[in-house]
Design an enzyme around this catalytic site. Sequence first.
Site, PDB file in Angstrom:
ATOM      1  N   GLU A  96       7.416  19.479 -24.638  1.00 18.83           N
ATOM      2  CA  GLU A  96       6.855  19.813 -23.325  1.00 18.83           C
ATOM      3  C   GLU A  96       7.474  21.105 -22.782  1.00 18.83           C
ATOM      4  OE1 GLU A  96       4.338  18.001 -22.200  1.00 18.83           O
ATOM      5  OE2 GLU A  96       4.592  16.060 -23.217  1.00 18.83           O
ATOM      6  N   HIS A 135      -2.336  18.665 -25.833  1.00 16.05           N
ATOM      7  CA  HIS A 135      -2.517  17.223 -25.657  1.00 16.05           C
ATOM      8  C   HIS A 135      -3.880  16.723 -26.126  1.00 16.05           C
ATOM      9  CE1 HIS A 135       1.164  17.632 -23.417  1.00 16.05           C
ATOM     10  NE2 HIS A 135       1.201  16.347 -23.104  1.00 16.05           N
ATOM     11  N   ARG A 144      -4.308  21.993 -12.847  1.00 21.56           N
ATOM     12  CA  ARG A 144      -3.397  21.048 -13.484  1.00 21.56           C
ATOM     13  C   ARG A 144      -3.805  20.729 -14.924  1.00 21.56           C
ATOM     14  NH1 ARG A 144      -0.435  16.350  -9.965  1.00 21.56           N
ATOM     15  NH2 ARG A 144       0.663  15.333 -11.672  1.00 21.56           N
ATOM     16  N   ARG A 151       0.808  -1.227   0.000  1.00 21.98           N
ATOM     17  CA  ARG A 151       0.000   0.000   0.000  1.00 21.98           C
ATOM     18  C   ARG A 151       0.841   1.277   0.000  1.00 21.98           C
ATOM     19  NH1 ARG A 151      -2.624  -2.724   4.056  1.00 21.98           N
ATOM     20  NH2 ARG A 151      -4.227  -4.112   3.254  1.00 21.98           N
ATOM     21  N   LYS A 169       6.323  23.048 -13.699  1.00 20.69           N
ATOM     22  CA  LYS A 169       5.552  21.864 -13.331  1.00 20.69           C
ATOM     23  C   LYS A 169       5.329  21.833 -11.813  1.00 20.69           C
ATOM     24  CE  LYS A 169       3.929  17.492 -13.992  1.00 20.69           C
ATOM     25  NZ  LYS A 169       3.840  16.328 -14.859  1.00 20.69           N
ATOM     26  N   HIS A 210       4.960  10.938 -28.804  1.00 22.79           N
ATOM     27  CA  HIS A 210       4.172  11.820 -27.951  1.00 22.79           C
ATOM     28  C   HIS A 210       4.537  13.297 -28.146  1.00 22.79           C
ATOM     29  CE1 HIS A 210       1.833  13.128 -24.510  1.00 22.79           C
ATOM     30  NE2 HIS A 210       2.903  13.728 -24.021  1.00 22.79           N
ATOM     31  N   LYS A 248       2.032  11.484 -10.816  1.00 22.89           N
ATOM     32  CA  LYS A 248       1.164  10.628 -11.626  1.00 22.89           C
ATOM     33  C   LYS A 248       1.939   9.383 -11.993  1.00 22.89           C
ATOM     34  CE  LYS A 248      -1.932  13.715 -14.112  1.00 22.89           C
ATOM     35  NZ  LYS A 248      -2.427  13.962 -15.490  1.00 22.89           N
ATOM     36  N   GLU A 273      -5.270  17.117  -9.622  1.00 22.82           N
ATOM     37  CA  GLU A 273      -5.918  17.454 -10.879  1.00 22.82           C
ATOM     38  C   GLU A 273      -7.373  17.869 -10.703  1.00 22.82           C
ATOM     39  OE1 GLU A 273      -5.239  14.492 -13.892  1.00 22.82           O
ATOM     40  OE2 GLU A 273      -4.685  16.063 -15.276  1.00 22.82           O
ATOM     41  N   HIS A 317      -3.155  13.776 -28.321  1.00 26.51           N
ATOM     42  CA  HIS A 317      -3.474  12.379 -28.003  1.00 26.51           C
ATOM     43  C   HIS A 317      -4.206  11.681 -29.132  1.00 26.51           C
ATOM     44  CE1 HIS A 317      -3.051  12.798 -23.363  1.00 26.51           C
ATOM     45  NE2 HIS A 317      -1.936  12.395 -23.935  1.00 26.51           N
ATOM     46  N   ASN A 330      -2.265  20.052 -20.009  1.00 28.24           N
ATOM     47  CA  ASN A 330      -2.718  19.304 -21.180  1.00 28.24           C
ATOM     48  C   ASN A 330      -2.741  20.152 -22.451  1.00 28.24           C
ATOM     49  OD1 ASN A 330      -3.080  16.765 -20.016  1.00 28.24           O
ATOM     50  ND2 ASN A 330      -5.004  17.442 -19.082  1.00 28.24           N
TER      51      ASN A 330
HETATM   52  N1  LIG Z   1       3.570  10.574 -15.180  1.00 29.18           N
HETATM   53  C1  LIG Z   1       3.418  11.657 -15.903  1.00 29.18           C
HETATM   54  O1  LIG Z   1       3.046  12.702 -15.394  1.00 29.18           O
HETATM   55  C2  LIG Z   1       3.738  11.587 -17.363  1.00 29.18           C
HETATM   56  C3  LIG Z   1       3.827  12.767 -18.114  1.00 29.18           C
HETATM   57  C4  LIG Z   1       4.186  12.648 -19.448  1.00 29.18           C
HETATM   58  C5  LIG Z   1       4.439  11.422 -20.010  1.00 29.18           C
HETATM   59  N2  LIG Z   1       4.335  10.294 -19.243  1.00 29.18           N
HETATM   60  C6  LIG Z   1       4.627   8.973 -19.802  1.00 29.18           C
HETATM   61  O2  LIG Z   1       6.008   8.933 -20.131  1.00 29.18           O
HETATM   62  C7  LIG Z   1       6.203   7.972 -21.158  1.00 29.18           C
HETATM   63  C8  LIG Z   1       7.148   8.526 -22.166  1.00 29.18           C
HETATM   64  O3  LIG Z   1       8.380   8.774 -21.535  1.00 29.18           O
HETATM   65  P1  LIG Z   1       9.694   9.109 -22.360  1.00 29.18           P
HETATM   66  O4  LIG Z   1       9.375  10.081 -23.403  1.00 29.18           O
HETATM   67  O5  LIG Z   1      10.729   9.447 -21.349  1.00 29.18           O
HETATM   68  O6  LIG Z   1       9.985   7.750 -23.118  1.00 29.18           O
HETATM   69  P2  LIG Z   1      10.709   6.391 -22.680  1.00 29.18           P
HETATM   70  O7  LIG Z   1      10.706   6.223 -21.224  1.00 29.18           O
HETATM   71  O8  LIG Z   1      10.084   5.325 -23.473  1.00 29.18           O
HETATM   72  O9  LIG Z   1      12.201   6.608 -23.176  1.00 29.18           O
HETATM   73  C9  LIG Z   1      12.429   6.806 -24.534  1.00 29.18           C
HETATM   74  C10 LIG Z   1      13.548   5.913 -25.051  1.00 29.18           C
HETATM   75  O10 LIG Z   1      14.796   6.468 -24.675  1.00 29.18           O
HETATM   76  C11 LIG Z   1      15.616   5.483 -24.051  1.00 29.18           C
HETATM   77  N3  LIG Z   1      16.435   6.224 -23.079  1.00 29.18           N
HETATM   78  C12 LIG Z   1      15.966   6.820 -21.960  1.00 29.18           C
HETATM   79  N4  LIG Z   1      16.937   7.531 -21.394  1.00 29.18           N
HETATM   80  C13 LIG Z   1      18.038   7.363 -22.149  1.00 29.18           C
HETATM   81  C14 LIG Z   1      19.362   7.871 -22.079  1.00 29.18           C
HETATM   82  N5  LIG Z   1      19.726   8.751 -21.131  1.00 29.18           N
HETATM   83  N6  LIG Z   1      20.247   7.472 -23.011  1.00 29.18           N
HETATM   84  C15 LIG Z   1      19.865   6.627 -23.996  1.00 29.18           C
HETATM   85  N7  LIG Z   1      18.639   6.148 -24.142  1.00 29.18           N
HETATM   86  C16 LIG Z   1      17.726   6.520 -23.223  1.00 29.18           C
HETATM   87  C17 LIG Z   1      14.652   4.491 -23.508  1.00 29.18           C
HETATM   88  O11 LIG Z   1      15.250   3.236 -23.397  1.00 29.18           O
HETATM   89  C18 LIG Z   1      13.538   4.511 -24.518  1.00 29.18           C
HETATM   90  O12 LIG Z   1      13.830   3.645 -25.567  1.00 29.18           O
HETATM   91  C19 LIG Z   1       4.832   7.638 -21.692  1.00 29.18           C
HETATM   92  O13 LIG Z   1       4.482   6.351 -21.254  1.00 29.18           O
HETATM   93  C20 LIG Z   1       3.914   8.669 -21.069  1.00 29.18           C
HETATM   94  O14 LIG Z   1       2.619   8.170 -20.836  1.00 29.18           O
HETATM   95  C21 LIG Z   1       3.985  10.371 -17.946  1.00 29.18           C
HETATM   96 ZN   LIG Z   2       2.911  15.230 -22.575  1.00 29.44          ZN
END
Ligand SMILES: NC(=O)c1ccc[n+]([C@@H]2O[C@H](COP(=O)([O-])OP(=O)(O)OC[C@H]3O[C@@H](n4cnc5c(N)ncnc54)[C@H](O)[C@@H]3O)[C@@H](O)[C@H]2O)c1
Ligand SMILES: [Zn+2]
Lengths: 363, 363
Positions: free
Chosen positions: A186, A251, A244, A122, A230, A268, A144, A240, A255, A248
């Site tokens: 972003e 987005h 917040r 939990r 942020k 994205h 999130k 949210e 999306h 978006n």
């Molecule tokens: N929680 C939130 O508030 C929030 C906000 C925005 C997006 N997200 C989520 O984040 C995800 C996308 O994250 P992302 O854009 O970081 O993509 P990701 O985590 O998939 O990373 C992108 C790619 O880069 C590689 N990589 C990462 N760091 C690296 C580094 N330093 N050197 C070499 N390779 C590296 C990874 O292996 C991957 O292949 C989505 O699932 C999205 O839903 C969450």
């Molecule tokens: Zn985003």
Amino acid sequence: MTSVINVNLPEQSYEIAIAPGSLDQLGEKMTGLQLGKKVLVVSNPTIFKHYGERAINSLKTAGFEVASCILPAGERFKNLNSIQKIYDAALENRLERSATIVALGGGVIGDMAGFAAATWLRGISVVQVPTTLLAMVDSAIGGKTGVNHPQGKNLIGAFHQPRLVLIDPEVLKTLPVREFRAGMAEVIKYGVIWDAELFAQMEASKHLNQLRYIKPELIETILIRSCQAKADVVSKDEKEAGLRAILNYGHTIGHAVESLTGYRLVNHGEAVGIGMVAAGQIAVELGMWQKEETERQNALIQKAGLPTQLPSGVDIAAIIDALQLDKKVKAGKVRFVLPTQMGVVTVTDEVPADTIRQVLQAM
Amino acid sequence: MTSVINVNLPEQSYEIAIAPGSLDQLGEKMTGLQLGKKVLVVSNPTIFKHYGERAINSLKTAGFEVASCILPAGERFKNLNSIQKIYDAALENRLERSATIVALGGGVIGDMAGFAAATWLRGISVVQVPTTLLAMVDSAIGGKTGVNHPQGKNLIGAFHQPRLVLIDPEVLKTLPVREFRAGMAEVIKYGVIWDAELFAQMEASKHLNQLRYIKPELIETILIRSCQAKADVVSKDEKEAGLRAILNYGHTIGHAVESLTGYRLVNHGEAVGIGMVAAGQIAVELGMWQKEETERQNALIQKAGLPTQLPSGVDIAAIIDALQLDKKVKAGKVRFVLPTQMGVVTVTDEVPADTIRQVLQAM
Ligand SMILES: NC(=O)c1ccc[n+]([C@@H]2O[C@H](COP(=O)([O-])OP(=O)(O)OC[C@H]3O[C@@H](n4cnc5c(N)ncnc54)[C@H](O)[C@@H]3O)[C@@H](O)[C@H]2O)c1
Ligand SMILES: [Zn+2]
Ligand SMILES: NC(=O)c1ccc[n+]([C@@H]2O[C@H](COP(=O)([O-])OP(=O)(O)OC[C@H]3O[C@@H](n4cnc5c(N)ncnc54)[C@H](O)[C@@H]3O)[C@@H](O)[C@H]2O)c1
Ligand SMILES: [Zn+2]
């Protein structure tokens, strides 16, 4: 030099620490947070190969007992199956309530590690060590967490704030350029919705589309000001309830474009870029924003190497349909975030479908 | 007549409403809570056969759009797989953030429906309609939700408070007697740890081991005072930082006995009964509680038709080992809740292993 940004929340506040080379201080930074001895590092093979050893050495030097859980890379593994693997590792390493999960990776790893931490016993502690630009300025901050349902993104999740976000900008050196640009989308978003000064500083830079062409001081500014934006928004609206929603921006249509292109053709950040172009134009059509400001925005998106046009073959009627399925729909009305001046936006659900269609047709 | 107990929490308070026949008022009671139109009822085939139609009719009459998700009955289905089924139903019925999950069932259904609600779209509303005595006085109140890991009970979960707990004592009529007695173990627990008056009232009753031998007024008192006890403790310590630990009275050894008998031979309530007998005796050995008080406690446990002796074949060394694996272990020390007078307990991790062994050997 370390820059520190505070995320102030009623239940638990935390720091975002930004410092080149700080990966080697991970363990040290975590002492003083009253965390237990046990740490589970969650990462993927690519990231772990680059940075796993340094993170683990730093943790061990600081006296932590460290285990790791390496999940396959990629958004398509952001599912309950991977969470189950983290639970298995948690059990195998007997993580108690005082234990900590360290998320070493991009948003995919951060979201999954965070969700596992939210739901193991939990709720145990999580420390975010973001390695993509997007994760640094966005996903690692704000609590999130979650995974995808086979039929929809991020449908399963929880709010779970990290105990620390540690950003080492140097890890961006190995990040593929397309991922870097996705993160820039972003960053530009923060400029438009919150921080006109950040926007102006990026405008003043000759290049914005590759890390190595950007001055380290500008990278630092980008990280600090984006994280601050942020943190500001999240501190004011943790769960949210209202404000917040402005995060978006870009987005809503973004999306839809992402999902209609199967999350492959357009990533994205690219989709958010396209979404911002569309939202900016909608704001212009509705007489809310000045045309020149949209053009400034679009120029910056372009300078970051991001697309500003709809990918060919995407059906506009399909986008409009997809908007209806979005989580941001309230009582059947699509909610849009629209700029009114640089650094200021408003939220509305009064955008006529005709305007959306028109704007998309013209893109 | 409806008795209402308030659970007061900083973020969101809620009512426990207790009234015979209130199942037919479910929909009505839910209006006014500002819930959206969509409701997903989660239940199991046995319970749904008895009470599903009445619950759904009541919801529909009050204007809700109702769908249902029926999960297989039994603790062994309290796992992520069942949660996945709730998610699928949530998706199929397009549950938005404003939607509500209604848990119609015992603790197993309540824990799963609560966890799914905690994690669908990062949290939607849940209403608990407990149908076992244990769920009424314990599991439906307080926001603990979760499922089992194949290798451990309740390892996966979240805190997620319900918006309403609606108790209709009449549904207890169909509850198997062994389940009724299991619930009585928790009721006796409240007497010992919190409410000496509740204890005395049960002591004064001739029977306690079957619903139909107990006066309706005593059942009402049992429900009201037990819910009040749980509400008091939870209001003072929502996230189990301290006080809430006292609810684990009888559970330290109880859990070990439960797990060593494979969760079949001895059920939870029976194990808690055995655990209370052991804990009471440990308190006596340590000079903390009076022998006569333990005897009062044990007599009541017996009157409720619960065992007061270790099941034959359970190895005492194995129990002592199992204590070390318990979630309640902090830094290797086993935490015990021990009575000091009727209605008052203290928490200690200073019980010598020898004392535990001796007490178990004598049981
Ligand atoms: N929680 C939130 O508030 C929030 C906000 C925005 C997006 N997200 C989520 O984040 C995800 C996308 O994250 P992302 O854009 O970081 O993509 P990701 O985590 O998939 O990373 C992108 C790619 O880069 C590689 N990589 C990462 N760091 C690296 C580094 N330093 N050197 C070499 N390779 C590296 C990874 O292996 C991957 O292949 C989505 O699932 C999205 O839903 C969450
Ligand atoms: Zn985003
Ligand atoms: N969340 C908490 O705070 C908390 C506290 C205590 C226990 N629990 C959990 O609760 C679960 C045990 O709950 P339980 O004891 O209610 O068992 P249960 O939910 O398994 O129900 C027991 C049996 O009674 C049947 N049943 C339920 N209501 C009935 C009715 N009115 N008429 C006929 N049959 C009925 C069920 O189908 C089931 O077979 C465990 O998983 C335990 O971990 C949770
Ligand atoms: Zn119990």
